[in-house]
Motif scaffolding. Structure first.
Motif, short mmCIF file in Angstrom:
data_model
loop_
_atom_site.label_atom_id
_atom_site.label_comp_id
_atom_site.label_asym_id
_atom_site.label_seq_id
_atom_site.Cartn_x
_atom_site.Cartn_y
_atom_site.Cartn_z
N GLU A 1 -29.82 -2.31 -14.77
CA GLU A 1 -28.95 -2.91 -15.78
C GLU A 1 -28.07 -1.86 -16.44
O GLU A 1 -26.87 -2.09 -16.67
N THR B 1 -29.85 -15.40 -9.77
CA THR B 1 -28.61 -15.37 -10.55
C THR B 1 -27.93 -14.03 -10.37
O THR B 1 -28.58 -13.01 -10.09
N ALA C 1 -25.87 -11.07 -12.08
CA ALA C 1 -25.77 -10.52 -13.43
C ALA C 1 -24.33 -10.17 -13.76
O ALA C 1 -23.62 -9.56 -12.96
N VAL D 1 -30.03 -12.58 -18.39
CA VAL D 1 -30.04 -12.75 -16.92
C VAL D 1 -31.38 -13.33 -16.48
O VAL D 1 -31.44 -14.26 -15.66
#
Length: 351
Positions: A220, A319, A321, A329
């Motif tokens: 991330e 999903t 991000a 997320v």
């Protein structure tokens, strides 16, 4: 005598330093023993050979003899790495002696002494002895060889001022080095074990929840596109109730290995908890295609427990991000997983 003792303590410090660094750098390969892979024994022999060369450089002359504690790294190499290790150590020791003295009578004498030590290691390697006993034998035999080699080459008074301290410090320092080596080895092995238990899920062999979230956070923070798959084993409670918890554990291990084997090279899989896994992809491709492929491969990979084939399927919420936090997320992927469950399981939904 004070200068002699001072040099011997320098020798001991050199052995400690090289031995400690060697064991630390080889911490993933511990324990080092005569049955270790050839490369491990060779590297240990090279390290002890380096220590022997440094000891040669820091030795001093008594008559025609060069005095140091080279017998200690030789004994360590023989006890830990066997004939292969001590052969490498012996070779480096001779090179160091030759570089300092050239082809002299003392070099030829050292060659013979080290050759006898190597023959001893070949003989003792055939015996089933504890490493500590082997080390003692090497230390005693090597010291006796030194005694015979220097006999007649040094003045008599040197035995009281030099060689009595030499033998005392050889045995004391030798056992101190061996004790330290054992303590370092034990500490590093326990540290590796505790680190593994803190980051690896013992049942599946995958990163545990803590490690998975740590790696997810790193992805991330990279600022690059990534995708999250939340994967749940279908009807796992029913499997546990029907076949027992041992079957449930085996099923989780089976699923984990299947996911890991089919995870794209740019991603990783971790166990989030219970029957739930996370897969994170760093180089995002076709998320739907990848998720559907995982569902299919789990369905088509047979799982057998005690002769019974048990059907296994998973549901996936996936999903892509964006710029939002990882918690957002995860919530979106988890909501997609809920839809996959509600729609009949054994499928993937994109959130």
């Amino acid at each position: 005598m004070g200068q002699v003792i001072n040099i011997f303590f320098i020798n001991i410090s050199i052995i400690y330093l090289v031995l400690s660094l060697t064991l630390y750098l080889m911490r993933q390969l511990l324990p080092i023993q005569t049955g270790s892979p050839y490369a491990v024994r060779i590297w240990f022999g090279l390290a002890m050979g380096l220590a022997a060369v440094l000891l040669t450089v820091n030795s001093f002359q008594v008559g025609e003899a060069r005095v140091d504690l080279r017998i200690i790294p030789l004994a360590l190499s023989a006890a830990y790495a066997g004939p292969i290790g001590v052969t490498v150590t012996t070779g480096l020791t001779l090179l160091g002696r030759f570089a300092l003295d050239g082809m002299t009578e003392q070099f030829v004498s050292s060659f013979g002494t080290l050759g006898l030590f190597l023959v001893l290691s070949l003989g003792l390697s055939r015996l089933v002895l504890r490493r500590g006993h082997l080390y003692s034998a090497y230390l005693v035999f090597g010291t006796v060889l030194v005694l015979f080699r220097i006999a007649g080459n040094v003045p008599m008074h040197a035995f009281t001022t030099v060689f009595l301290p030499y033998f005392a410090i050889t045995f004391l320092g030798g056992w101190m080095c061996y004790w330290v080596a054992k303590q370092i080895e034990t500490h590093l092995r326990m540290f590796r074990l505790h680190t593994q238990r803190a980051t690896i899920d013992e049942l599946t062999g995958l990163p545990n929840r803590y490690m998975t979230l740590e790696r997810l956070n790193e992805v991330e923070m990279s600022g690059l596109p990534w995708a999250l798959f939340v994967i749940d084993v279908d009807r796992f409670k029913q499997l546990n109730d029907t076949y027992g918890h041992r079957a449930g554990d085996a099923a989780l291990h089976h699923i984990a290995q299947t996911l890991q084997a089919n995870c794209p090279p740019d991603g990783f899989v971790g166990r989030y908890g219970g029957e739930e896994f996370l897969m994170v992809l760093e180089d995002v491709g076709d998320v739907r295609s990848i998720a559907d492929d995982i569902v299919t491969v789990v369905r088509d990979t047979p799982f057998s427990f005690e002769g019974t084939t048990i059907p296994m399927t998973v549901s996936i919420g996936a999903t892509l991000a964006g710029a939002e936090p990882g918690t957002v997320v995860f919530e979106r992927a988890d909501a997609a997983l809920y839809q996959a469950k509600m729609n009949g399981r054994d499928q993937a939904k994109i959130g």
